[in-house]
Design an enzyme around this catalytic site. Sequence first.
Site, PDB file in Angstrom:
ATOM      1  CE  LYS A 120      -7.746   1.917  15.322  1.00 27.15           C
ATOM      2  NZ  LYS A 120      -6.431   3.022  15.497  1.00 27.15           N
TER       3      LYS A 120
HETATM    4  P1  NAD Z   1     -11.353   8.123  23.922  1.00 23.96           P
HETATM    5  O1  NAD Z   1     -12.587   7.386  23.889  1.00 23.96           O
HETATM    6  O2  NAD Z   1     -11.083   7.900  25.077  1.00 23.96           O
HETATM    7  O3  NAD Z   1     -12.001   9.521  23.762  1.00 23.96           O
HETATM    8  C1  NAD Z   1     -12.746  10.164  23.169  1.00 23.96           C
HETATM    9  C2  NAD Z   1     -13.844  11.416  23.049  1.00 23.96           C
HETATM   10  O4  NAD Z   1     -14.397  11.889  22.375  1.00 23.96           O
HETATM   11  C3  NAD Z   1     -14.485  11.082  24.320  1.00 23.96           C
HETATM   12  O5  NAD Z   1     -14.400  11.990  25.317  1.00 23.96           O
HETATM   13  C4  NAD Z   1     -15.792  12.024  23.579  1.00 23.96           C
HETATM   14  O6  NAD Z   1     -16.746  12.075  24.651  1.00 23.96           O
HETATM   15  C5  NAD Z   1     -15.587  12.470  23.046  1.00 23.96           C
HETATM   16  N1  NAD Z   1     -16.875  12.751  21.355  1.00 23.96           N
HETATM   17  C6  NAD Z   1     -17.657  11.705  20.808  1.00 23.96           C
HETATM   18  N2  NAD Z   1     -17.633  11.998  19.781  1.00 23.96           N
HETATM   19  C7  NAD Z   1     -17.914  13.117  20.014  1.00 23.96           C
HETATM   20  C8  NAD Z   1     -18.056  14.246  19.017  1.00 23.96           C
HETATM   21  N3  NAD Z   1     -18.527  14.405  17.970  1.00 23.96           N
HETATM   22  N4  NAD Z   1     -17.928  15.789  19.329  1.00 23.96           N
HETATM   23  C9  NAD Z   1     -16.821  15.679  20.379  1.00 23.96           C
HETATM   24  N5  NAD Z   1     -16.884  14.973  20.899  1.00 23.96           N
HETATM   25  C10 NAD Z   1     -16.870  13.936  20.338  1.00 23.96           C
HETATM   26  O7  NAD Z   1     -11.312   7.544  22.313  1.00 23.96           O
HETATM   27  P2  NAD Z   1      -9.021   8.327  22.377  1.00 23.96           P
HETATM   28  O8  NAD Z   1      -8.778   7.200  22.803  1.00 23.96           O
HETATM   29  O9  NAD Z   1      -9.263   9.915  23.250  1.00 23.96           O
HETATM   30  O10 NAD Z   1      -9.328   8.565  21.287  1.00 23.96           O
HETATM   31  C11 NAD Z   1      -9.966   9.787  19.987  1.00 23.96           C
HETATM   32  C12 NAD Z   1      -9.003   9.649  18.458  1.00 23.96           C
HETATM   33  O11 NAD Z   1      -7.816   9.292  19.381  1.00 23.96           O
HETATM   34  C13 NAD Z   1      -9.056   8.234  17.849  1.00 23.96           C
HETATM   35  O12 NAD Z   1     -10.015   8.982  16.656  1.00 23.96           O
HETATM   36  C14 NAD Z   1      -8.130   7.457  18.123  1.00 23.96           C
HETATM   37  O13 NAD Z   1      -8.731   6.349  16.857  1.00 23.96           O
HETATM   38  C15 NAD Z   1      -7.412   8.774  18.016  1.00 23.96           C
HETATM   39  N6  NAD Z   1      -6.476   7.916  18.862  1.00 23.96           N
HETATM   40  C16 NAD Z   1      -6.250   7.224  19.779  1.00 23.96           C
HETATM   41  C17 NAD Z   1      -4.793   6.769  20.556  1.00 23.96           C
HETATM   42  C18 NAD Z   1      -3.879   6.850  21.556  1.00 23.96           C
HETATM   43  O14 NAD Z   1      -3.488   5.937  22.219  1.00 23.96           O
HETATM   44  N7  NAD Z   1      -5.622   6.333  22.465  1.00 23.96           N
HETATM   45  C19 NAD Z   1      -3.342   6.928  19.519  1.00 23.96           C
HETATM   46  C20 NAD Z   1      -3.883   7.916  18.382  1.00 23.96           C
HETATM   47  C21 NAD Z   1      -5.135   8.023  18.037  1.00 23.96           C
END
Ligand code: NAD
Length: 430
Positions: A120
């Site tokens: 990561k």
């Molecule tokens: P992203 O940046 O696209 O979306 C995250 C969203 O969460 C944003 O809309 C943000 O405004 C919101 N957010 C931030 N803080 C917040 C809070 N305190 N309360 C409510 N909403 C809040 O990111 P993502 O890619 O969707 O990733 C989200 C999570 O999923 C992370 O933990 C990431 O590690 C995990 N993840 C992502 C992927 C991927 O393919 N993108 C894969 C596996 C895991």
Amino acid sequence: MTTQTKEPSISSLSAEQEFNPWEAQAARFDLAAQKLKLDPGIWKVLRYPNREIIVHIPVLMDNGTIEVFTGFRVQHSIARGPAKGGIRYSPEVSLDEVRALASWMTWKCAVVNIPFGGAKGGIICDPKKLSQTELEKITRRYTAELIEFIGPEKDVPAPDMNTNEQTMAWIMDTYSMHMRQTVTAVVTGKPLNIGGSRGRREATGRGLMIVCNEAVRKLGMQPESTRVIVQGFGNVGSNAAKLMADVGYKIIGIGEYDGGLYNKSGIDVDALIVHRQRNGTITGFKGAEPAGTSELLVTDCDILIPAAIENVITSRNADKIKARIIAEGANGPTTAVADDILADKNIFVIPDILANAGGVTASYFEWVQDRQGFFWKESVVNEQLEDILKESFDEVVRYSETHNVNNRIAAYMLAVDRVQFTIRQRGIYA
Ligand code: NAD
């Protein structure tokens, strides 16, 4: 029906440790290792990351001043294949967080049985306060600093919080300039026309839908009468909400950092996506009432999907959660101490290392397609994704039932066992 067996207590973690993702990962790993009676030497090998890189990146800002940003890349394990894992940009990034996320990637790739290790990366920065030019410079310099440590056969980054297809395109281009040839397979989550895969953008949300379908079927529920609350409306949360709404689930609540929405009759997710695109926020949407984001976590529903950040289900609110199923879209949304409370409440938890593994599985497909130079139809990507996730769900649930442990510890045990087996086969190089 699977019951969530209570594990030997992890509640010896102090309040500070509870909220440290590295401690949260280590507590679950230690428990799984103990139950597996893991060889003490292999335990030490897997307890800590293989390599931790810290870079301090100088960047010429738009106003002419020089700023220095700190970035990390942690490679936890390459036992099963090249290291794989996203890069996040956030003011909250820390070495412990990146270490935890790297380890989770090792376990996640092993749970879905794809040939990658875990890594990561992250940069401490606030993307909301940076221009596109500044973001591009930070990304390119970070890539240049890591040039000998990444590569299709070494370590393959992908998007995570606040990084996207554009970020991946910059990394791919920077790496390719150094290699003097285009190397698409150095990152996944790229735009389609430069080696991206069809279906990758939605894959984590699609994976969540697939494992929720399996859990709903197992618990004798029906999607049409299943009420879902999602925290986070980014890549993972918005795609999960949309795909689940499309197959009949009722999305009654959506929480964001600046406020949430509630509609007991179901939110029109497509209309909300348009609203968010136009206004940059979900607040002010006419098709639902405003709701507090933390209240939504403890609001009555059938499935709760935390899909934003770590540490949102903790010792402070776990006993108030009313959902029957928790499907973890985010990495590390539940603390180790909260695990015990959820087990007591008999909540069916689909742990992050299984629930959000759709993203890395589609990334694996992208890496394969880049190396083949042959690109699959979206239906092929989605079918293969569904096969892998259904099989992994079954394996984790079967493991949980056979070994009388909860789903999270079952997923860790399955993963740790697969990784340790590979290390033993390969032997320790001296
Ligand atoms: P992203 O940046 O696209 O979306 C995250 C969203 O969460 C944003 O809309 C943000 O405004 C919101 N957010 C931030 N803080 C917040 C809070 N305190 N309360 C409510 N909403 C809040 O990111 P993502 O890619 O969707 O990733 C989200 C999570 O999923 C992370 O933990 C990431 O590690 C995990 N993840 C992502 C992927 C991927 O393919 N993108 C894969 C596996 C895991």
